[in-house]
Design a protein around this motif. Sequence first.
Motif, PDB file in Angstrom:
ATOM      1  N   GLY A  72       0.823  -1.220   0.000  1.00 36.23           N
ATOM      2  CA  GLY A  72       0.000   0.000   0.000  1.00 36.23           C
ATOM      3  C   GLY A  72       0.848   1.258   0.000  1.00 36.23           C
ATOM      4  N   ALA A  73       1.940   1.266   0.769  1.00 35.09           N
ATOM      5  CA  ALA A  73       2.816   2.434   0.828  1.00 35.09           C
ATOM      6  C   ALA A  73       3.494   2.668  -0.520  1.00 35.09           C
ATOM      7  CB  ALA A  73       3.861   2.254   1.924  1.00 35.09           C
ATOM      8  N   VAL A  74       3.970   1.612  -1.147  1.00 37.73           N
ATOM      9  CA  VAL A  74       4.601   1.752  -2.468  1.00 37.73           C
ATOM     10  C   VAL A  74       3.579   2.263  -3.486  1.00 37.73           C
ATOM     11  CG1 VAL A  74       5.630   0.450  -4.386  1.00 37.73           C
ATOM     12  CG2 VAL A  74       6.423   0.076  -2.039  1.00 37.73           C
ATOM     13  N   GLY A  75       2.342   1.762  -3.423  1.00 37.92           N
ATOM     14  CA  GLY A  75       1.286   2.231  -4.332  1.00 37.92           C
ATOM     15  C   GLY A  75       0.961   3.698  -4.112  1.00 37.92           C
ATOM     16  N   ALA A  76       0.891   4.130  -2.839  1.00 36.16           N
ATOM     17  CA  ALA A  76       0.587   5.536  -2.537  1.00 36.16           C
ATOM     18  C   ALA A  76       1.685   6.455  -3.056  1.00 36.16           C
ATOM     19  CB  ALA A  76       0.397   5.717  -1.036  1.00 36.16           C
ATOM     20  N   VAL A  77       2.935   6.072  -2.892  1.00 41.06           N
ATOM     21  CA  VAL A  77       4.048   6.881  -3.385  1.00 41.06           C
ATOM     22  C   VAL A  77       3.999   6.952  -4.913  1.00 41.06           C
ATOM     23  CG1 VAL A  77       6.571   6.949  -3.614  1.00 41.06           C
ATOM     24  CG2 VAL A  77       5.532   6.514  -1.387  1.00 41.06           C
ATOM     25  N   GLY A  78       3.657   5.850  -5.555  1.00 34.69           N
ATOM     26  CA  GLY A  78       3.548   5.836  -7.012  1.00 34.69           C
ATOM     27  C   GLY A  78       2.445   6.746  -7.512  1.00 34.69           C
ATOM     28  N   VAL A  79       1.284   6.738  -6.853  1.00 36.79           N
ATOM     29  CA  VAL A  79       0.179   7.610  -7.251  1.00 36.79           C
ATOM     30  C   VAL A  79       0.560   9.072  -7.037  1.00 36.79           C
ATOM     31  CG1 VAL A  79      -2.161   8.322  -6.633  1.00 36.79           C
ATOM     32  CG2 VAL A  79      -1.637   5.904  -6.917  1.00 36.79           C
ATOM     33  N   ALA A  80       1.180   9.385  -5.900  1.00 27.58           N
ATOM     34  CA  ALA A  80       1.595  10.768  -5.625  1.00 27.58           C
ATOM     35  C   ALA A  80       2.608  11.241  -6.671  1.00 27.58           C
ATOM     36  CB  ALA A  80       2.179  10.879  -4.227  1.00 27.58           C
ATOM     37  N   GLY A  81       3.535  10.357  -7.044  1.00 28.23           N
ATOM     38  CA  GLY A  81       4.527  10.712  -8.055  1.00 28.23           C
ATOM     39  C   GLY A  81       3.910  10.957  -9.418  1.00 28.23           C
ATOM     40  N   ALA A  82       2.829  10.267  -9.728  1.00 25.77           N
ATOM     41  CA  ALA A  82       2.169  10.457 -11.019  1.00 25.77           C
ATOM     42  C   ALA A  82       1.277  11.695 -11.032  1.00 25.77           C
ATOM     43  CB  ALA A  82       1.344   9.220 -11.368  1.00 25.77           C
ATOM     44  N   VAL A  83       0.667  12.020  -9.892  1.00 29.20           N
ATOM     45  CA  VAL A  83      -0.275  13.133  -9.808  1.00 29.20           C
ATOM     46  C   VAL A  83       0.443  14.477  -9.647  1.00 29.20           C
ATOM     47  CG1 VAL A  83      -2.107  14.118  -8.373  1.00 29.20           C
ATOM     48  CG2 VAL A  83      -2.174  11.714  -8.995  1.00 29.20           C
TER      49      VAL A  83
ATOM     50  N   PRO B 209       3.056  16.049 -11.068  1.00 28.94           N
ATOM     51  CA  PRO B 209       3.272  16.885 -12.262  1.00 28.94           C
ATOM     52  C   PRO B 209       1.974  17.488 -12.800  1.00 28.94           C
ATOM     53  CG  PRO B 209       4.457  14.818 -12.484  1.00 28.94           C
ATOM     54  CD  PRO B 209       3.603  14.696 -11.263  1.00 28.94           C
ATOM     55  N   LEU B 210       0.864  16.780 -12.663  1.00 30.39           N
ATOM     56  CA  LEU B 210      -0.412  17.323 -13.130  1.00 30.39           C
ATOM     57  C   LEU B 210      -0.846  18.522 -12.291  1.00 30.39           C
ATOM     58  CD1 LEU B 210      -2.280  13.957 -13.762  1.00 30.39           C
ATOM     59  CD2 LEU B 210      -1.210  15.460 -15.451  1.00 30.39           C
ATOM     60  N   ILE B 211      -0.627  18.455 -11.001  1.00 23.26           N
ATOM     61  CA  ILE B 211      -0.984  19.576 -10.117  1.00 23.26           C
ATOM     62  C   ILE B 211      -0.004  20.726 -10.304  1.00 23.26           C
ATOM     63  CG2 ILE B 211      -1.142  20.285  -7.698  1.00 23.26           C
ATOM     64  CD1 ILE B 211      -2.157  17.441  -7.103  1.00 23.26           C
ATOM     65  N   ASN B 212       1.273  20.419 -10.392  1.00 29.30           N
ATOM     66  CA  ASN B 212       2.305  21.447 -10.513  1.00 29.30           C
ATOM     67  C   ASN B 212       2.179  22.251 -11.803  1.00 29.30           C
ATOM     68  OD1 ASN B 212       4.596  22.799  -9.518  1.00 29.30           O
ATOM     69  ND2 ASN B 212       5.902  21.620 -10.904  1.00 29.30           N
ATOM     70  N   GLN B 213       1.702  21.665 -12.869  1.00 30.71           N
ATOM     71  CA  GLN B 213       1.569  22.400 -14.124  1.00 30.71           C
ATOM     72  C   GLN B 213       0.497  23.473 -14.065  1.00 30.71           C
ATOM     73  OE1 GLN B 213      -1.013  22.209 -16.701  1.00 30.71           O
ATOM     74  NE2 GLN B 213      -2.329  20.961 -15.432  1.00 30.71           N
ATOM     75  N   MET B 214      -0.364  23.453 -13.053  1.00 35.42           N
ATOM     76  CA  MET B 214      -1.404  24.475 -12.908  1.00 35.42           C
ATOM     77  C   MET B 214      -0.891  25.738 -12.226  1.00 35.42           C
ATOM     78  SD  MET B 214      -4.885  22.413 -12.102  1.00 35.42           S
ATOM     79  CE  MET B 214      -4.346  20.962 -11.228  1.00 35.42           C
ATOM     80  N   ASN B 215       0.323  25.733 -11.678  1.00 38.64           N
ATOM     81  CA  ASN B 215       0.892  26.926 -11.061  1.00 38.64           C
ATOM     82  C   ASN B 215       1.224  27.949 -12.148  1.00 38.64           C
ATOM     83  OD1 ASN B 215       0.834  26.002  -8.423  1.00 38.64           O
ATOM     84  ND2 ASN B 215       2.805  24.949  -8.628  1.00 38.64           N
ATOM     85  N   PRO B 216       1.127  29.249 -11.819  1.00 42.20           N
ATOM     86  CA  PRO B 216       1.457  30.266 -12.823  1.00 42.20           C
ATOM     87  C   PRO B 216       2.937  30.235 -13.166  1.00 42.20           C
ATOM     88  CG  PRO B 216       1.029  31.282 -10.690  1.00 42.20           C
ATOM     89  CD  PRO B 216       0.698  29.824 -10.557  1.00 42.20           C
TER      90      PRO B 216
END
Length: 180
Positions: free
Chosen positions: A26-37, A39-46
């Motif tokens: 579960g911990a490895v899966g959570a880190v993988g999801v956070a790593g994938a998400v 860049p998607l959140i960061n690209q919304m910064n000005p």
Amino acid sequence: MATQSNLSQPEAPDTGRRDFLYIAAGAVGAVGVAGAVWPLINQMNPDASVLALSSIEFDVSSIDVGQSVTIKWRGMPVFVRHRTPEEITEAEDVPMSDLKDPEPDSARVKEGHAEWLVMIANCTHLGCIPVGESGEFGGWLCPCHGSQFDTSGRIRKGPAPTNLVVPEYEFLSDTLVKIG
């Protein structure tokens, strides 16, 4: 007497090892999801160009009394007016009952700098750019639908619902204004 055999009783399973594997997976899966998400959140910064436009400094020393200039801030035009003593007196003497959106002149300027008026140059009706030193009240006239603003940028006549917007600004010195 009958003897009991140990063959009929299974050994108890080791649940601690299985729980550890579930938690680790579960911990490895959570880190993988956070790593994938991320860049998607960061690209919304000005980006840097937008952050650079978030505030500007403007030297007002070259604006004569009675003159207005239009500058650009965050992609919007901003009026900076060096008001005459007569315009200030006229704006201060308007009864609040005559105003559609009552706001005293003192609330629209910085204390100690009443001669300087800074406003976003968009009519609050449909966003047109008003023409300065026009209309019945000597302030601004929106040519699109006839809204008229006084020498303090307050709506006096026409369809505009509110006064011209005063952005956040401060005087860094007697001649340097920071908008934003």
